[in-house]
Design a protein around this motif. Structure first.
Motif, PDB file in Angstrom:
ATOM      1  N   ARG A 431       0.809  -1.214   0.000  1.00 32.11           N
ATOM      2  CA  ARG A 431       0.000   0.000   0.000  1.00 32.11           C
ATOM      3  C   ARG A 431       0.848   1.273   0.000  1.00 32.11           C
ATOM      4  O   ARG A 431       0.358   2.342  -0.355  1.00 32.11           O
ATOM      5  CB  ARG A 431      -0.941  -0.003   1.211  1.00 32.11           C
ATOM      6  N   SER A 453      -9.102   7.866  -8.190  1.00 33.68           N
ATOM      7  CA  SER A 453      -9.874   6.655  -8.483  1.00 33.68           C
ATOM      8  C   SER A 453     -10.293   6.656  -9.944  1.00 33.68           C
ATOM      9  O   SER A 453     -10.659   7.688 -10.509  1.00 33.68           O
ATOM     10  CB  SER A 453     -11.121   6.594  -7.608  1.00 33.68           C
ATOM     11  N   GLU A 456     -14.485   4.120  -9.339  1.00 30.66           N
ATOM     12  CA  GLU A 456     -15.326   4.232  -8.152  1.00 30.66           C
ATOM     13  C   GLU A 456     -16.446   5.238  -8.411  1.00 30.66           C
ATOM     14  O   GLU A 456     -16.245   6.249  -9.095  1.00 30.66           O
ATOM     15  CB  GLU A 456     -14.496   4.698  -6.950  1.00 30.66           C
ATOM     16  N   GLN A 460     -11.847   9.297  -5.399  1.00 29.65           N
ATOM     17  CA  GLN A 460     -10.983   9.940  -4.417  1.00 29.65           C
ATOM     18  C   GLN A 460      -9.745  10.492  -5.126  1.00 29.65           C
ATOM     19  O   GLN A 460      -9.346   9.993  -6.179  1.00 29.65           O
ATOM     20  CB  GLN A 460     -10.553   8.944  -3.342  1.00 29.65           C
ATOM     21  N   SER A 481      -3.340   3.539   0.644  1.00 31.96           N
ATOM     22  CA  SER A 481      -4.269   2.873   1.560  1.00 31.96           C
ATOM     23  C   SER A 481      -5.669   3.465   1.517  1.00 31.96           C
ATOM     24  O   SER A 481      -6.627   2.834   1.993  1.00 31.96           O
ATOM     25  CB  SER A 481      -3.714   2.927   2.990  1.00 31.96           C
ATOM     26  N   PHE A 483      -7.424   3.760  -1.021  1.00 22.78           N
ATOM     27  CA  PHE A 483      -8.165   3.182  -2.142  1.00 22.78           C
ATOM     28  C   PHE A 483      -8.487   1.710  -1.867  1.00 22.78           C
ATOM     29  O   PHE A 483      -7.704   0.985  -1.247  1.00 22.78           O
ATOM     30  CB  PHE A 483      -7.351   3.317  -3.430  1.00 22.78           C
ATOM     31  N   ARG A 484      -9.636   1.261  -2.354  1.00 24.85           N
ATOM     32  CA  ARG A 484     -10.136  -0.091  -2.108  1.00 24.85           C
ATOM     33  C   ARG A 484      -9.281  -1.130  -2.827  1.00 24.85           C
ATOM     34  O   ARG A 484      -8.851  -0.928  -3.961  1.00 24.85           O
ATOM     35  CB  ARG A 484     -11.589  -0.175  -2.586  1.00 24.85           C
ATOM     36  N   SER A 485      -9.050  -2.252  -2.153  1.00 22.32           N
ATOM     37  CA  SER A 485      -8.332  -3.363  -2.776  1.00 22.32           C
ATOM     38  C   SER A 485      -9.085  -3.833  -4.015  1.00 22.32           C
ATOM     39  O   SER A 485     -10.318  -3.951  -4.013  1.00 22.32           O
ATOM     40  CB  SER A 485      -8.198  -4.530  -1.790  1.00 22.32           C
ATOM     41  N   SER A 487      -9.404  -2.173  -6.726  1.00 25.58           N
ATOM     42  CA  SER A 487      -9.824  -1.047  -7.567  1.00 25.58           C
ATOM     43  C   SER A 487      -8.664  -0.580  -8.445  1.00 25.58           C
ATOM     44  O   SER A 487      -7.507  -0.958  -8.245  1.00 25.58           O
ATOM     45  CB  SER A 487     -10.327   0.105  -6.699  1.00 25.58           C
ATOM     46  N   ARG A 507      -3.642  -1.300 -10.704  1.00 26.70           N
ATOM     47  CA  ARG A 507      -4.624  -1.934  -9.823  1.00 26.70           C
ATOM     48  C   ARG A 507      -4.067  -2.034  -8.415  1.00 26.70           C
ATOM     49  O   ARG A 507      -2.888  -2.337  -8.220  1.00 26.70           O
ATOM     50  CB  ARG A 507      -4.978  -3.331 -10.338  1.00 26.70           C
ATOM     51  N   ILE A 508      -4.921  -1.764  -7.451  1.00 25.93           N
ATOM     52  CA  ILE A 508      -4.527  -1.865  -6.051  1.00 25.93           C
ATOM     53  C   ILE A 508      -4.639  -3.325  -5.626  1.00 25.93           C
ATOM     54  O   ILE A 508      -5.704  -3.949  -5.750  1.00 25.93           O
ATOM     55  CB  ILE A 508      -5.413  -0.988  -5.150  1.00 25.93           C
ATOM     56  N   ASP A 510      -3.935  -6.661  -2.794  1.00 25.78           N
ATOM     57  CA  ASP A 510      -4.495  -6.981  -1.482  1.00 25.78           C
ATOM     58  C   ASP A 510      -3.511  -6.738  -0.347  1.00 25.78           C
ATOM     59  O   ASP A 510      -3.809  -7.030   0.814  1.00 25.78           O
ATOM     60  CB  ASP A 510      -4.932  -8.451  -1.453  1.00 25.78           C
TER      61      ASP A 510
END
Length: 511
Positions: A431, A453, A456, A460, A481, A483-485, A487, A507-508, A510
């Motif tokens: 992250r 983003s 989304e 953000q 951190s 941003f959503r895993s 995404s 891509r983010i 996990d």
């Protein structure tokens, strides 16, 4: 040079005992003398001899006499070129000979009340034009002193469009030549050439009205005609104004020396001797921060030398100023010290001095500061700015054809940045990442990494900054951190409020 300490006795001395300077520069001779005293300095070498009387006006026991070796060589019989640093005074100069001040060793004798106190040596050395370097300063930094030059960095002949170009000329023998405080190239009318009775090109630089001046309350002047008056009450007028050829007319809106808003002339006339009138096709405006530029060739200069009073009017907005003829007006800095500025891929700037200048006599440096818009941005993806500093040797106020010069070329490139990310195939497992990249921006520039983003419903946006180093590289620590895993985000390099590189979609993970 060390500052001498005031004397506590009646003794006087020259500090230091050996002074080195280049021909056409200014020699400084610091002395410690009894407080409030008067004395005499004598410079001698072979048949050359000059005696200079001085007075310690403020009574601090320190006096510095300066010798402008260029002026001393131009007016041989008058003892010209000798001054005392303020607030002290030179009381008289007795020219014992009319020999030129050639290179070599000169004995300096310091006397009080006819009694010799000290002897020192001036070594006057040949002057050389050594080299020129290209420097770049980050956007937003104003460079108008030697201290501010320190915010720039040497670069290999290219400067990004958002930055400022600084050319550092290491040129000996110009400090006594150039009129750096009030150069002819910034007068209301600049004559090129300025020699008497010569055919010349004249350039007018009419500044906009001040807000409380003769324009409206915002400092704007409206006009549909221009009046150029060379007489202005003093009678000095050029000839052949009816035959001049207009080479450029318009408004410089941003101070880079180029015409941004061209103006067309419907007709022109010489209403009386020395007065040229231009009637325009449309009404124009001139703001406080703008300059009206007019350049025309085919003018025959008057047969006199010196500074002549002139005036220029745009409608009701009238400015009085000067034009200089003769040796003092030769070149933008005067005395045949000039700068040639050309753009390889676009029309050359109209203003005689499309740059600011900073001079540092102590280390023989002249800095010329350019906006990168001095060469039109639409001319080419990478434009080229060519600049030459030229000093013509004079004899009896006339160029001899012997010239010293320093030339350089600068590529004006687009502001650009690249990030070390693989487009479309990168997954960020950690992250927190350190992102690195390269840019054409000047060292010291602030680079921003914008992360937003991409998929989304409520995007953000976060930003992180880094500073460009001397190699054009930058790096910054970015926290993903927020941003959503799983995404996708877009990573964009930004500088000076705009995007200057490709958008990278990553891509983010996990992690």
């Amino acid at each position: 040079m060390a500052t001498p300490t005031a004397a506590a006795t009646d003794h006087a001395e020259i500090v230091p005992s050996v002074i080195r300077e280049n021909q056409d520069d200014v020699v400084e001779i610091p002395m410690v003398v009894p407080e409030g005293s008067e004395g005499t300095l004598t410079l001698a070498r072979g048949s050359y001899e000059q005696s200079v009387g001085f007075r310690d006006v403020n009574g601090d026991g320190r006096v510095t006499v300066t010798v402008n070796t260029f002026v001393a060589n131009q007016v041989l019989s008058s003892g010209s070129g000798y001054r005392a640093a303020d607030p002290d005074a030179v009381t008289e100069v007795r020219a014992q000979s009319t020999e030129p001040m050639a290179t070599g060793n000169y004995e300096i004798r310091l006397s009080l009340s006819g009694t010799e106190q000290d002897v020192a040596l001036v070594r006057l050395m040949p002057s050389r034009f050594n080299d020129v370097r290209t420097r770049a300063a980050p956007n937003g930094i104003t460079v108008d002193s030697v201290k501010e030059v320190e915010f720039s960095a040497s670069v290999p002949g290219r400067v990004a469009r958002d930055d400022t170009v600084i050319l550092e000329f290491h040129a000996e023998g110009i400090a006594g030549v150039g009129g750096f405080d009030d150069p002819p190239g910034r007068e209301l009318i600049y004559a090129n050439t300025s020699m008497p009775s010569a055919s010349a090109t004249h350039t007018i630089q009419l500044p906009g009205p001040e807000a409380d001046g003769d324009g409206d309350e915002r400092g704007n002047a409206s006009f549909s005609s221009v009046r150029i008056d060379y007489d202005n009450g003093d009678g000095g007028v050029p000839n052949k104004l009816t035959n001049v050829k207009l080479r450029g007319l318009g408004v410089d809106a941003d101070g880079d020396g180029r015409i941004d808003r061209p103006v067309r002339v419907e007709r022109r006339s010489v209403t009386r001797s020395g007065r040229l009138a231009l009637e325009l096709t449309d009404e124009q405006s001139l703001a406080e921060s703008e300059t009206l530029l007019i350049r025309y060739s085919g003018v025959k200069n008057p047969g006199t030398t010196g500074t002549d009073a002139v005036s220029v009017s745009a409608g009701d907005h009238r400015v009085e100023g000067t034009v200089t003829y003769g040796r003092a007006g030769l070149g933008q800095f005067g005395n045949a010290l000039s700068v040639d500025v050309t753009c390889a891929d676009s029309q050359d700037p109209t203003a005689p001095m499309p740059f600011e200048h900073v001079v540092s006599p102590g280390d023989d440096r002249l800095y010329l500061v350019f906006s990168t818009s001095v060469c039109a941005e639409e001319a080419a993806e990478d434009a080229r700015l060519d600049v030459t500093l030229r000093k013509d040797r004079l004899r009896n106020g006339v160029p001899t054809g012997q010239t010293k010069r320093l030339s350089t070329s600068v590529r004006l490139v687009e502001s650009n940045a690249t990030l070390e990310l693989s487009e479309g195939r990168t997954t960020l497992e950690a992250r927190t990442q350190t992102l690195e990249g390269q840019t054409t921006l000047a060292p010291g520039s602030r680079m921003t990494i914008r992360v937003r983003s991409a998929d989304e419903p409520s995007p953000q946006l976060v930003e992180y900054s880094g500073v460009v180093n001397e190699n054009g590289a930058f790096r910054t620590r970015v926290d993903f951190s927020a941003f959503r895993s799983g995404s996708t985000v877009e990573v964009v390099p930004v500088a000076n409020g705009r995007q200057i590189g490709d958008v990278h979609r990553v891509r983010i993970g996990d992690g």
